[in-house]
Design a protein around this motif. Structure first.
Motif, mmCIF file in Angstrom:
data_model
loop_
_atom_site.group_PDB
_atom_site.id
_atom_site.type_symbol
_atom_site.label_atom_id
_atom_site.label_comp_id
_atom_site.label_asym_id
_atom_site.label_seq_id
_atom_site.Cartn_x
_atom_site.Cartn_y
_atom_site.Cartn_z
ATOM 1 N N THR A 91 107.202 5.590 34.669
ATOM 2 C CA THR A 91 106.449 6.215 33.584
ATOM 3 C C THR A 91 106.937 5.846 32.182
ATOM 4 N N GLY A 92 108.214 5.495 32.080
ATOM 5 C CA GLY A 92 108.811 5.274 30.771
ATOM 6 C C GLY A 92 109.322 6.551 30.138
ATOM 7 N N PHE A 93 109.260 7.649 30.863
ATOM 8 C CA PHE A 93 109.698 8.946 30.352
ATOM 9 C C PHE A 93 110.785 9.526 31.264
ATOM 10 N N PRO A 94 111.678 10.332 30.694
ATOM 11 C CA PRO A 94 112.716 10.950 31.521
ATOM 12 C C PRO A 94 112.162 12.088 32.374
ATOM 13 N N THR A 95 112.825 12.357 33.471
ATOM 14 C CA THR A 95 112.475 13.494 34.316
ATOM 15 C C THR A 95 112.469 14.758 33.463
ATOM 16 N N GLY A 96 111.474 15.606 33.665
ATOM 17 C CA GLY A 96 111.359 16.831 32.891
ATOM 18 C C GLY A 96 110.538 16.680 31.631
ATOM 19 N N ALA A 97 110.196 15.456 31.276
ATOM 20 C CA ALA A 97 109.412 15.223 30.063
ATOM 21 C C ALA A 97 108.195 14.340 30.329
ATOM 22 N N VAL A 98 107.877 14.107 31.603
ATOM 23 C CA VAL A 98 106.771 13.215 31.965
ATOM 24 C C VAL A 98 105.440 13.878 31.621
ATOM 25 N N PRO A 99 104.680 13.287 30.711
ATOM 26 C CA PRO A 99 103.382 13.851 30.337
ATOM 27 C C PRO A 99 102.302 13.460 31.361
ATOM 28 N N PRO A 100 101.183 14.142 31.321
ATOM 29 C CA PRO A 100 100.091 13.778 32.228
ATOM 30 C C PRO A 100 99.342 12.522 31.784
ATOM 31 N N ILE A 101 99.644 12.032 30.570
ATOM 32 C CA ILE A 101 99.001 10.823 30.036
ATOM 33 C C ILE A 101 100.074 9.848 29.577
ATOM 34 N N ALA A 102 99.640 8.672 29.125
ATOM 35 C CA ALA A 102 100.519 7.650 28.530
ATOM 36 C C ALA A 102 101.319 6.870 29.568
#
Length: 151
Positions: A91-102
């Motif tokens: 996703t490119g995002f850390p666990t706990g901060a994964v958005p539903p988009i992007a």
């Protein structure tokens, strides 16, 4: 909020209200208290590996993803929680901060999220949440809506 989240929302015509918290919440309960909302309105996102493919699963704050139900949704043999490294790589995002988009992953919403007129979902970093109508969000991101939560 992540610039990627802002760009993805703009490209999809999504109207997001951004909520910046002073501290990173350690649980959906802490996030709900900081926002002044019900815990069920805080959407938890988790990356699961489903038959080898990463998928973003969203459930209400007090619920947990049921891997068996995720398998049912995707007619899969196995679903497991992605490691933090796998989640970030996918996703490119850390666990706990994964958005539903992007990101380019399939997204599955627990059907119970649609019971609310608004939900708060991760905004790409630990202290930002976005407020949005889940009934508007799900079709805009082509999310699968199904029962995936263990209550």
């Amino acid at each position: 909020m992540s610039d990627r989240v802002k760009t993805a929302a703009r490209e999809r015509g999504l109207d997001l209200e951004v909520c910046h918290l002073e501290a990173t919440p350690r649980s959906p309960d802490e996030a709900a208290k900081a926002l002044g909302c019900a815990m069920a309105e805080v959407a938890k996102s988790a990356v699961y590996v489903v038959d080898g493919e990463p998928v973003v699963c969203l459930v209400a704050g007090g619920d947990a993803v049921d891997p068996g139900l995720v398998c049912d949704v995707f007619d899969a043999a196995e679903a497991r929680v992605a490691s933090p490294d796998e989640a970030r790589a996918a996703t490119g995002f850390p666990t706990g901060a994964v958005p539903p988009i992007a990101h380019d992953l399939r997204v599955v919403f627990d059907e119970r999220l649609l019971d609310h007129g608004r939900i708060y979902a991760a905004g790409g970093d630990g202290r930002t949440l976005v407020e949005i109508d889940p009934k508007a969000l799900a079709p805009m991101i082509d999310a699968t809506v199904a029962p995936i939560a263990r209550r």
